[in-house]
Design an enzyme around this catalytic site. Sequence first.
Site, mmCIF file in Angstrom:
data_model
loop_
_atom_site.group_PDB
_atom_site.id
_atom_site.type_symbol
_atom_site.label_atom_id
_atom_site.label_comp_id
_atom_site.label_asym_id
_atom_site.label_seq_id
_atom_site.Cartn_x
_atom_site.Cartn_y
_atom_site.Cartn_z
ATOM 1 N N ASP A 135 0.831 -1.218 0.000
ATOM 2 C CA ASP A 135 0.000 0.000 0.000
ATOM 3 C C ASP A 135 0.862 1.264 0.000
ATOM 4 O O ASP A 135 1.957 1.282 0.574
ATOM 5 C CB ASP A 135 -0.903 -0.030 1.243
ATOM 6 C CG ASP A 135 -2.078 0.918 1.098
ATOM 7 O OD1 ASP A 135 -2.360 1.355 -0.041
ATOM 8 O OD2 ASP A 135 -2.718 1.239 2.122
ATOM 9 N N ARG A 194 0.026 7.680 -2.699
ATOM 10 C CA ARG A 194 0.551 8.762 -1.846
ATOM 11 C C ARG A 194 2.005 9.066 -2.180
ATOM 12 O O ARG A 194 2.442 10.211 -2.164
ATOM 13 C CB ARG A 194 0.410 8.368 -0.359
ATOM 14 C CG ARG A 194 -0.984 8.622 0.180
ATOM 15 C CD ARG A 194 -1.186 7.923 1.501
ATOM 16 N NE ARG A 194 -1.371 6.489 1.312
ATOM 17 C CZ ARG A 194 -1.261 5.586 2.282
ATOM 18 N NH1 ARG A 194 -0.939 5.974 3.497
ATOM 19 N NH2 ARG A 194 -1.472 4.314 2.039
ATOM 20 N N ARG A 237 -1.006 9.055 -9.881
ATOM 21 C CA ARG A 237 -0.955 7.781 -9.144
ATOM 22 C C ARG A 237 -0.237 6.674 -9.926
ATOM 23 O O ARG A 237 0.453 5.836 -9.363
ATOM 24 C CB ARG A 237 -2.382 7.320 -8.821
ATOM 25 C CG ARG A 237 -3.147 8.291 -7.936
ATOM 26 C CD ARG A 237 -4.570 7.804 -7.722
ATOM 27 N NE ARG A 237 -4.584 6.465 -7.137
ATOM 28 C CZ ARG A 237 -4.373 6.211 -5.850
ATOM 29 N NH1 ARG A 237 -4.148 7.200 -5.013
ATOM 30 N NH2 ARG A 237 -4.410 4.987 -5.401
ATOM 31 N N HIS A 296 2.538 3.463 -9.084
ATOM 32 C CA HIS A 296 2.421 2.028 -9.379
ATOM 33 C C HIS A 296 3.659 1.524 -10.127
ATOM 34 O O HIS A 296 4.100 0.405 -9.922
ATOM 35 C CB HIS A 296 1.152 1.740 -10.185
ATOM 36 C CG HIS A 296 -0.106 2.030 -9.420
ATOM 37 N ND1 HIS A 296 -0.277 1.635 -8.115
ATOM 38 C CD2 HIS A 296 -1.247 2.685 -9.761
ATOM 39 C CE1 HIS A 296 -1.472 2.028 -7.685
ATOM 40 N NE2 HIS A 296 -2.078 2.673 -8.663
ATOM 41 N N ASN A 335 -10.458 -3.445 -6.481
ATOM 42 C CA ASN A 335 -9.667 -2.442 -7.210
ATOM 43 C C ASN A 335 -10.218 -2.112 -8.601
ATOM 44 O O ASN A 335 -9.866 -1.090 -9.186
ATOM 45 C CB ASN A 335 -8.193 -2.875 -7.341
ATOM 46 C CG ASN A 335 -7.411 -2.745 -6.050
ATOM 47 O OD1 ASN A 335 -6.436 -3.444 -5.831
ATOM 48 N ND2 ASN A 335 -7.831 -1.830 -5.161
ATOM 49 N N ARG A 338 2.265 -5.054 5.996
ATOM 50 C CA ARG A 338 1.487 -4.024 5.289
ATOM 51 C C ARG A 338 2.242 -2.712 5.336
ATOM 52 O O ARG A 338 2.583 -2.220 6.420
ATOM 53 C CB ARG A 338 0.105 -3.841 5.905
ATOM 54 C CG ARG A 338 -0.686 -2.767 5.148
ATOM 55 C CD ARG A 338 -2.099 -2.564 5.613
ATOM 56 N NE ARG A 338 -2.771 -1.658 4.688
ATOM 57 C CZ ARG A 338 -3.993 -1.782 4.233
ATOM 58 N NH1 ARG A 338 -4.737 -2.783 4.643
ATOM 59 N NH2 ARG A 338 -4.487 -0.907 3.378
ATOM 60 N N GLU A 398 1.651 -13.565 12.000
ATOM 61 C CA GLU A 398 2.113 -12.367 12.704
ATOM 62 C C GLU A 398 1.866 -11.171 11.786
ATOM 63 O O GLU A 398 2.077 -11.260 10.575
ATOM 64 C CB GLU A 398 3.610 -12.479 13.014
ATOM 65 C CG GLU A 398 3.972 -13.618 13.941
ATOM 66 C CD GLU A 398 3.349 -13.454 15.323
ATOM 67 O OE1 GLU A 398 3.276 -12.317 15.823
ATOM 68 O OE2 GLU A 398 2.938 -14.470 15.910
#
Length: 237
Positions: A24, A28, A37, A41, A72, A185, A204
Amino acid sequence: MADQKQKPQAETGCPVKHIAFIMDGNGRWAKKRGMPREYGHKFGAEAFKKVMRRCSELGIEAATFYVFSTENWKRPQKEVDSIMKLLDEYLDECQRELEKNDVRFIFLGSKDPFPPSLRRKMEQIEERSRHSKKIVNMALNYGGRDEIVYAANRLLKCGKSKITEADFSSALYTSESPELDMIVRTGGDLRISNFLLWQAAYAELYFTDKLWPDFKEKDVDEAVENFKNRKRRFGGV
Ligand code: FPP
């Protein structure tokens, strides 16, 4: 002995057998640079390649990447198209480098919504790489709930009237991979976002504020180091 010290962890055994990444923060990352954006990517795809290679060097048996979710498709068409283009380019590169990478690629999720040419490339890559040992799962058009429904339907089709957890696990897209040890993440959000819902049971969780394009090989090493300090009890004491 000195020579033994220098051996990559692959040879000494990595405690993480299966790691998964929620990649993720591409948007940003691009915005911070005043770019669209899609630019994020593009660099996200580069980070993916580095991380994938590092996982393999560390001797991690399976690495799963959340590339494109079932949700998405709702993104602006321009953005979806740019991800599909990156994917197409990556699949071409992947086909060229299959022997060099020595990795087994598995695509998690239904391939139906993808254009036929992309579907064919995915199928060819899965077929051609199927004898390699290390697994890279690319979750594409993937949703955790969707996967659970898919597995349930597969079991129903087999005519089973009673199923076990093992039956269920073997009907999932990830049936070829070991138990999931860790989910990483990036991007600062603290949620699972419909990723590997069944598999996450005892995984975890590792969250970092770093945006995905900034996530590098040393960040994989840090996540693995962090895992080593976790006390896993699996519900016991
Ligand atoms: C999440 O960041 C990223 C995605 C939904 C797409 C992931 C795609 C890649 C890493 C590039 C494609 C990779 C390959 C191998 C073809 P976001 O867009 O939600 O970022 P944000 O939270 O900052 O908006």
